[in-house]
Design a protein around this motif. Structure first.
Motif, PDB file in Angstrom:
ATOM      1  N   ARG A 111       0.649  -1.182   0.048  1.00 47.21           N
ATOM      2  CA  ARG A 111       0.010  -0.085   0.038  1.00 47.21           C
ATOM      3  C   ARG A 111       1.029   1.154  -0.060  1.00 47.21           C
ATOM      4  O   ARG A 111       0.594   2.159  -0.711  1.00 47.21           O
ATOM      5  CB  ARG A 111      -0.872   0.092   1.191  1.00 47.21           C
ATOM      6  CG  ARG A 111      -2.046   0.946   1.348  1.00 47.21           C
ATOM      7  CD  ARG A 111      -2.726   1.303  -0.057  1.00 47.21           C
ATOM      8  NE  ARG A 111      -3.893   2.212   0.307  1.00 47.21           N
ATOM      9  CZ  ARG A 111      -3.466   3.458  -0.247  1.00 47.21           C
ATOM     10  NH1 ARG A 111      -2.182   3.937  -0.890  1.00 47.21           N
ATOM     11  NH2 ARG A 111      -4.412   4.463  -0.188  1.00 47.21           N
ATOM     12  N   TRP A 130      -4.844  -1.582  -4.983  1.00 52.30           N
ATOM     13  CA  TRP A 130      -4.300  -2.295  -3.923  1.00 52.30           C
ATOM     14  C   TRP A 130      -5.041  -3.639  -4.152  1.00 52.30           C
ATOM     15  O   TRP A 130      -6.086  -3.900  -3.469  1.00 52.30           O
ATOM     16  CB  TRP A 130      -4.457  -1.758  -2.479  1.00 52.30           C
ATOM     17  CG  TRP A 130      -3.773  -2.317  -1.247  1.00 52.30           C
ATOM     18  CD1 TRP A 130      -2.611  -3.106  -1.549  1.00 52.30           C
ATOM     19  CD2 TRP A 130      -4.152  -2.220  -0.105  1.00 52.30           C
ATOM     20  NE1 TRP A 130      -2.104  -3.325  -0.304  1.00 52.30           N
ATOM     21  CE2 TRP A 130      -3.193  -3.122   0.828  1.00 52.30           C
ATOM     22  CE3 TRP A 130      -5.210  -1.863   0.671  1.00 52.30           C
ATOM     23  CZ2 TRP A 130      -3.383  -3.188   2.105  1.00 52.30           C
ATOM     24  CZ3 TRP A 130      -5.374  -1.918   2.160  1.00 52.30           C
ATOM     25  CH2 TRP A 130      -4.238  -2.632   2.789  1.00 52.30           C
ATOM     26  N   GLY A 269      -8.898   5.437  -1.298  1.00 55.04           N
ATOM     27  CA  GLY A 269      -8.025   6.233  -0.164  1.00 55.04           C
ATOM     28  C   GLY A 269      -7.801   7.617  -0.655  1.00 55.04           C
ATOM     29  O   GLY A 269      -8.159   8.106  -1.650  1.00 55.04           O
ATOM     30  N   VAL A 273      -6.224   5.584  -4.474  1.00 55.74           N
ATOM     31  CA  VAL A 273      -5.589   4.357  -4.710  1.00 55.74           C
ATOM     32  C   VAL A 273      -7.108   3.568  -4.325  1.00 55.74           C
ATOM     33  O   VAL A 273      -7.754   3.687  -3.020  1.00 55.74           O
ATOM     34  CB  VAL A 273      -4.644   3.709  -3.686  1.00 55.74           C
ATOM     35  CG1 VAL A 273      -4.405   2.327  -3.966  1.00 55.74           C
ATOM     36  CG2 VAL A 273      -3.295   4.828  -4.320  1.00 55.74           C
ATOM     37  N   GLU A 275      -8.715   0.482  -2.731  1.00 53.89           N
ATOM     38  CA  GLU A 275      -8.096  -0.411  -1.749  1.00 53.89           C
ATOM     39  C   GLU A 275      -9.315  -1.753  -1.938  1.00 53.89           C
ATOM     40  O   GLU A 275     -10.197  -1.816  -1.280  1.00 53.89           O
ATOM     41  CB  GLU A 275      -8.472  -0.057  -0.448  1.00 53.89           C
ATOM     42  CG  GLU A 275      -7.399   1.466  -0.511  1.00 53.89           C
ATOM     43  CD  GLU A 275      -7.212   1.997   1.115  1.00 53.89           C
ATOM     44  OE1 GLU A 275      -8.215   1.663   1.850  1.00 53.89           O
ATOM     45  OE2 GLU A 275      -6.376   2.741   1.132  1.00 53.89           O
ATOM     46  N   HIS A 278      -8.752  -6.311   0.855  1.00 57.12           N
ATOM     47  CA  HIS A 278      -9.290  -7.071   2.040  1.00 57.12           C
ATOM     48  C   HIS A 278     -10.607  -7.669   1.413  1.00 57.12           C
ATOM     49  O   HIS A 278     -11.181  -8.329   2.138  1.00 57.12           O
ATOM     50  CB  HIS A 278      -9.867  -5.645   3.084  1.00 57.12           C
ATOM     51  CG  HIS A 278     -10.782  -4.822   2.285  1.00 57.12           C
ATOM     52  ND1 HIS A 278     -10.614  -4.069   1.460  1.00 57.12           N
ATOM     53  CD2 HIS A 278     -12.330  -4.808   2.649  1.00 57.12           C
ATOM     54  CE1 HIS A 278     -11.755  -3.338   1.048  1.00 57.12           C
ATOM     55  NE2 HIS A 278     -12.801  -3.870   1.845  1.00 57.12           N
TER      56      HIS A 278
END
Length: 283
Positions: A111, A130, A269, A273, A275, A278
């Motif tokens: 990251r 990411w 983000g 970015v 993300e 997860h």
């Protein structure tokens, strides 16, 4: 005399521990300690990475951007994926190319590396995700060009990663990767060039050419078997699949990208970015 011998043995043991630590953490960048360690080290050194690597803008144009643009010609607006993009070396080289009018998407699991990439280009023709290279959130056969530089030797299963890169590359599209040729410090983690070419060809690639690049790396450039209509640059919303369910495109809702099928939400983000890391796949 015994005290001196004990001191010498202790010094030798300490030197051995230091040497082992240097090899595990510095020389091989944590590869023998697992993916989490590799990611942690890249996060740790993200702010100094470009300075350590001494990237040269003219070399990246000559050896990266220009060969891609020459081989994809006459297309000037290819859709490009750069896996393990790091601080954005390949996207930046393409965006600086006078004839590049396409879209480039960079993917990485560090990251902090992505954060440093994001400040280099605030460009409508680039996106940073990411996400892991082993499970790309894209449909089959959708990119005109796929690249992966200085990264395969750090993957847990390099051939699995290559298969995934080839999966998202359209027939007739270009794959540009690297093969580490300095094998002295990374036994079992590198390949001879012929083995890399054979690995690509048994997984759907046709013509493969090997080109000299750096002291530690050769460039490996290949074409996926078959022919297809160029994808060309298009909005990310037409490309990005939900990494969790894989059944729907994600929709841009400003500060999140949302799946209409399973409800998964990927935050954006402050640096832009997206993300996705997860959002583990189910099943």
């Amino acid at each position: 005399m015994s005290d001196l011998l004990t001191l010498l043995l202790a010094a030798a043991l300490l030197a051995g521990v230091i040497a082992l630590g240097w090899w595990l953490l510095i020389a091989t960048e944590g590869v023998y300690l697992g993916r989490r360690m590799v990611i942690w080290l890249y996060d740790l050194y993200a702010g100094r990475y470009d300075g350590i690597k001494h990237f040269r803008r003219e070399y990246d144009h000559m050896y990266l951007a220009q060969p891609i643009m020459e081989r994809i010609a006459p297309i000037k607006s290819p859709l490009v994926l750069d896996a393990a993009t790091g601080t954005g070396r390949l996207p930046l080289a393409l965006l600086r190319h006078a004839h590049f009018q396409g879209r480039v998407i960079g993917v990485d699991l560090s990251r902090r590396m992505l954060g440093h990439a994001a400040v280099k280009f605030n460009d409508a023709h680039a996106n940073l995700l990411w996400a892991p290279a082993e499970h790309l959130p894209f449909a089959d056969n959708c990119f005109d060009v796929v690249t992966c530089l200085e990264a395969l030797e750090f993957m847990g299963h390099p051939e699995t990663t290559l298969i995934e890169l080839i999966r998202v590359l359209r027939p007739g599209g270009i794959l540009l990767a690297t093969n580490r040729i300095n094998t002295k410090l990374m036994p079992g983690k590198t390949y001879v060039d012929d083995d890399v070419a054979a690995m690509l060809q048994r997984n759907g690639m046709g013509q493969v050419e090997i080109m000299g690049w750096q002291a530690d790396y050769d460039l490996v450039l290949g074409y996926k078997k078959g022919q297809s209509t160029p994808t060309l640059a298009r909005p990310l919303g037409e490309l990005l699949l939900c990494p969790r369910c894989g059944h729907a495109h994600l929709t841009d809702e400003g500060d999140h990208w949302v799946c209409s099928n399973c409800g998964a939400r990927a935050p954006v983000g402050h640096d832009g970015v997206i993300e996705l890391a997860h959002l583990a796949r189910r099943g």
